[in-house]
Design an enzyme around this catalytic site. Structure first.
Site, PDB file in Angstrom:
ATOM      1  N   ASN A  10      18.431  40.611  21.087  1.00 35.12           N
ATOM      2  CA  ASN A  10      19.426  40.073  20.153  1.00 35.12           C
ATOM      3  C   ASN A  10      20.349  41.224  19.780  1.00 35.12           C
ATOM      4  OD1 ASN A  10      20.883  39.008  18.044  1.00 35.12           O
ATOM      5  ND2 ASN A  10      19.123  38.739  16.669  1.00 35.12           N
ATOM      6  N   LYS A  12      22.968  41.131  18.069  1.00 38.69           N
ATOM      7  CA  LYS A  12      23.575  40.948  16.736  1.00 38.69           C
ATOM      8  C   LYS A  12      25.081  41.228  16.803  1.00 38.69           C
ATOM      9  CE  LYS A  12      19.113  41.871  14.686  1.00 38.69           C
ATOM     10  NZ  LYS A  12      18.339  42.312  13.518  1.00 38.69           N
ATOM     11  N   HIS A  95      17.752  32.595  12.304  1.00 41.79           N
ATOM     12  CA  HIS A  95      17.518  34.032  12.103  1.00 41.79           C
ATOM     13  C   HIS A  95      17.634  34.358  10.612  1.00 41.79           C
ATOM     14  CE1 HIS A  95      17.799  38.360  12.346  1.00 41.79           C
ATOM     15  NE2 HIS A  95      17.307  38.273  13.560  1.00 41.79           N
ATOM     16  N   GLU A  97      18.908  36.752   9.114  1.00 37.76           N
ATOM     17  CA  GLU A  97      20.229  37.236   8.694  1.00 37.76           C
ATOM     18  C   GLU A  97      21.175  36.065   8.452  1.00 37.76           C
ATOM     19  OE1 GLU A  97      20.646  39.996  11.930  1.00 37.76           O
ATOM     20  OE2 GLU A  97      19.074  41.228  11.055  1.00 37.76           O
ATOM     21  N   GLU A 165       9.434  36.714  12.773  1.00 38.31           N
ATOM     22  CA  GLU A 165      10.141  37.934  12.391  1.00 38.31           C
ATOM     23  C   GLU A 165       9.982  38.173  10.882  1.00 38.31           C
ATOM     24  OE1 GLU A 165      13.326  38.969  15.551  1.00 38.31           O
ATOM     25  OE2 GLU A 165      14.279  37.903  13.914  1.00 38.31           O
ATOM     26  N   GLY A 171      14.941  45.768  11.332  1.00 40.65           N
ATOM     27  CA  GLY A 171      15.901  46.853  11.149  1.00 40.65           C
ATOM     28  C   GLY A 171      15.432  47.938  10.200  1.00 40.65           C
ATOM     29  N   SER A 211      11.681  45.637  14.392  1.00 43.04           N
ATOM     30  CA  SER A 211      11.486  47.050  14.720  1.00 43.04           C
ATOM     31  C   SER A 211      10.631  47.276  15.974  1.00 43.04           C
ATOM     32  CB  SER A 211      10.906  47.813  13.524  1.00 43.04           C
ATOM     33  OG  SER A 211      11.811  47.779  12.431  1.00 43.04           O
TER      34      SER A 211
HETATM   35  P1  13P Z   1      15.256  45.003  14.977  1.00 38.86           P
HETATM   36  O1  13P Z   1      14.525  45.047  16.297  1.00 38.86           O
HETATM   37  O2  13P Z   1      16.528  45.786  14.984  1.00 38.86           O
HETATM   38  O3  13P Z   1      14.354  45.278  13.823  1.00 38.86           O
HETATM   39  O4  13P Z   1      15.743  43.456  14.803  1.00 38.86           O
HETATM   40  C1  13P Z   1      14.829  42.448  14.998  1.00 38.86           C
HETATM   41  C2  13P Z   1      15.550  41.156  15.003  1.00 38.86           C
HETATM   42  O5  13P Z   1      16.052  40.708  13.984  1.00 38.86           O
HETATM   43  C3  13P Z   1      15.684  40.446  16.280  1.00 38.86           C
HETATM   44  O6  13P Z   1      16.220  39.181  16.099  1.00 38.86           O
END
Ligand code: 13P
Length: 254
Positions: A10, A12, A95, A97, A165, A171, A211
């Protein structure tokens, strides 16, 4: 049915169109040759068409990071399942976010899941608890509620992937432990068995995300309950992502 390991990147809101193309070039041939893993790239919308062309004839699949639930109409700035279907096989939905910064509710996510499936897109549905919920021992309650609402009146289907997640691990560099993630994923599988049926629950891929790096992927993937990963930051570096997919192929292939 054997669950084929699944790794999705992803990206982002990262990579300009030129950077996205370069990233694909840097890993295309080597990623393509890894056969034992289903590999999916989820770049920003604006790069989907270019990357679709680059991936043609390869074993690498394409996913979008979001979509709206109507097929067309006056929804300025939105992208519909019909538009995505031309390029993508998968779409990330729910997600954290999107839930947090863009106010997506479980009701909206439920509509999106239904619209994706009706339009032959395979959702990667994300669920996960916040830090304070985790610390209060409410992880199962939160995830149970998300799954029940997000999949409300969705008919049992093999065309969905679930990603666990935990929000506190995204992150932050603070991943869950393999055991922690496997326990929650087992819980998710039990919910799917109740909601749909045992057979489908056994067949569906459930991923861990938060992560994930080349240094910790082995810890997750060596857990039989964990079928792969949804990778954020580490999917933006070709060597790092290749290492994650290669280790997955090796460990799950044993
Ligand atoms: P990170 O791997 O940057 O922590 O993000 C995970 C994520 O949100 C994947 O959708």
């Amino acid at each position: 049915m054997m669950r084929i390991p699944f790794i999705a990147g992803n990206w982002k809101m990262n990579t300009t169109a030129a950077e996205a193309e370069k990233l694909v070039h840097d890993m295309l041939d080597r990623l393509d040759r890894i056969e034992e893993v289903e590999k999916v790239l989820c770049p920003p919308f604006i790069s989907l068409v270019t990357i679709r062309e680059l991936l043609k004839g390869s074993s690498i699949k394409l996913g979008a990071q979001n979509m709206w639930f109507e097929t067309k109409g006056a929804y300025t700035g939105e992208i519909s399942p019909l538009m995505l279907r031309e390029s993508c096989e998968f779409v990330i939905l729910g997600h954290s976010e999107r839930r947090r910064y863009f106010g997506e509710t479980d009701e909206i996510i439920n509509k999106k899941i239904k619209a994706a499936l009706e339009n032959k897109l395979k959702p990667i549905l994300c669920v996960g608890e916040r830090l304070e919920e985790n610390e209060a021992g409410r992880t199962e309650e939160v995830i149970g509620r998300q799954l029940n609402q997000d999949l409300n009146q969705v008919k049992p289907t093999h065309n969905i992937v679930i990603a666990y997640e935990p929000i506190w691990a995204i992150g932050t560099g603070k991943a869950a432990s393999g055991e922690q993630a496997a326990a929650t994923i087992k819980f998710i599988r039990d919910i799917l068995a109740e909601l749909w049926n045992k057979g489908i629950a056994q067949d569906l891929r459930i991923l861990y995300g938060g992560s994930v790096t080349s240094h910790n992927i082995a810890e997750f993937i060596s857990q039989p309950e964990i079928d792969g990963a949804l990778v954020g930051g580490s999917s933006l570096e070709a060597e790092e992502f290749l290492s994650i997919v290669n280790q997955t192929a090796e460990i799950k292939g044993d």
